[in-house]
Motif scaffolding. Structure first.
Motif, PDB file in Angstrom:
ATOM      1  N   ILE A  56       0.821  -1.352  -0.097  1.00 51.49           N
ATOM      2  CA  ILE A  56       0.087  -0.034   0.009  1.00 51.49           C
ATOM      3  C   ILE A  56       1.029   1.130  -0.034  1.00 51.49           C
ATOM      4  O   ILE A  56       1.676   1.332   0.833  1.00 51.49           O
ATOM      5  N   PRO A  80      -6.704   3.162   2.471  1.00 48.53           N
ATOM      6  CA  PRO A  80      -6.926   1.550   2.032  1.00 48.53           C
ATOM      7  C   PRO A  80      -8.388   1.454   2.176  1.00 48.53           C
ATOM      8  O   PRO A  80      -8.965   0.284   1.596  1.00 48.53           O
ATOM      9  N   SER A  83     -10.479   2.561  -1.639  1.00 52.44           N
ATOM     10  CA  SER A  83      -9.316   2.294  -2.713  1.00 52.44           C
ATOM     11  C   SER A  83     -10.396   2.572  -3.933  1.00 52.44           C
ATOM     12  O   SER A  83     -11.578   2.368  -4.115  1.00 52.44           O
ATOM     13  N   LEU A 129      -3.563   3.445  -4.297  1.00 53.57           N
ATOM     14  CA  LEU A 129      -2.777   2.999  -3.348  1.00 53.57           C
ATOM     15  C   LEU A 129      -1.525   2.302  -4.034  1.00 53.57           C
ATOM     16  O   LEU A 129      -0.897   1.473  -3.170  1.00 53.57           O
TER      17      LEU A 129
END
Length: 190
Positions: A56, A80, A83, A129
Motif C-alpha cells: 500500500i 486503504p 480504494s 494505493l
C-alpha cells in the motif's frame, strides 16, 4: 410451505458456514503457513515498529524523499478503506487543475530539473494505493533527493537500481521501484 422452507433454511445455514466461515479460515490458515510474510501484510519495520506495507502506497512530500504516485482516495490520500481513482474524465477541468498543481509541486521542489515529468508522478492510479513508481519516475527525482541529502547522484541511482523490481514472470507489468522500501534504504544510507 414448511416442507419447502426447512430445506431452504438448512441449505442457507450450511452454505453460510462453509463459505462464510470454513473457507475463509482454511485459506487464511494455508496462506499463513505457505506465505507468512505476505499473509501478515508485507509489513516493513524500522527499529521494531511497523512503518508501512510493501503493498500500500504512502504519501511523501518532503524533498529528501522519493515521492509516490498521487492518490485520489478520500477523505485522505492513500486511504486503504476507500480504494479508487478520481473518476475524472479527460475533459474535466478538475483533472487538469490537479495535474497542473502536481507538476508545479515537482518543479517547485526541483526547479533546475527541466526533464519531462513522468506520467505516474502526476496521474493517480485506479486504486489510489499503488506502492510503486516507474524507474523513470525514480530517476526523475534522483537529482533532487541527492542534492537535499548531500549524496552523490550516482549513489542515489545505485539505490534505485538496487531496489528496482522487474516485470512479474518476465512479461507482466513494468519495471518499478517500491517507494517505501527505497526511502527506508535512503534513511539507512549515511
Amino acid at each position: 410451505m414448511l416442507s419447502l422452507l426447512r430445506p431452504a433454511l438448512t441449505l442457507l445455514i450450511a452454505l453460510s458456514l462453509i463459505t462464510g466461515l470454513a473457507y475463509p479460515l482454511l485459506t487464511t490458515g494455508i496462506a499463513r503457513l505457505v506465505f507468512p510474510y505476505q499473509a501478515a501484510g508485507s509489513l516493513l519495520e524500522r527499529d521494531g515498529k511497523a512503518v508501512g506495507s510493501l503493498l500500500i502506497g504512502q504519501g511523501f512530500s518532503d524533498p529528501k524523499y522519493f515521492w509516490s504516485r498521487p492518490s485520489a482516495t478520500s477523505p485522505m490520500a492513500y486511504n486503504p478503506l476507500s480504494s479508487g481513482g478520481s473518476n475524472l474524465g479527460p475533459l474535466n477541468p478538475a483533472l487538469a487543475d490537479a495535474i497542473k498543481s502536481r507538476i508545479d509541486a515537482l518543479h517547485t521542489a526541483d526547479p533546475g530539473n527541466k526533464a519531462t515529468v513522468p506520467a505516474d508522478l502526476v496521474y493517480s492510479s485506479a486504486s489510489g494505493l499503488d506502492p510503486h513508481i516507474s524507474i523513470a519516475a525514480a530517476l526523475y527525482q534522483a537529482g533532487r533527493v541527492a542534492r537535499v541529502r548531500n549524496l552523490p547522484v550516482d549513489r542515489v541511482r545505485e539505490l534505485i537500481a538496487g531496489h528496482s523490481e522487474t516485470m512479474l514472470f518476465g512479461f507482466l507489468g513494468e519495471p518499478r521501484v517500491n517507494v517505501l522500501a527505497l526511502n527506508l534504504a535512503l534513511d539507512a544510507t549515511h
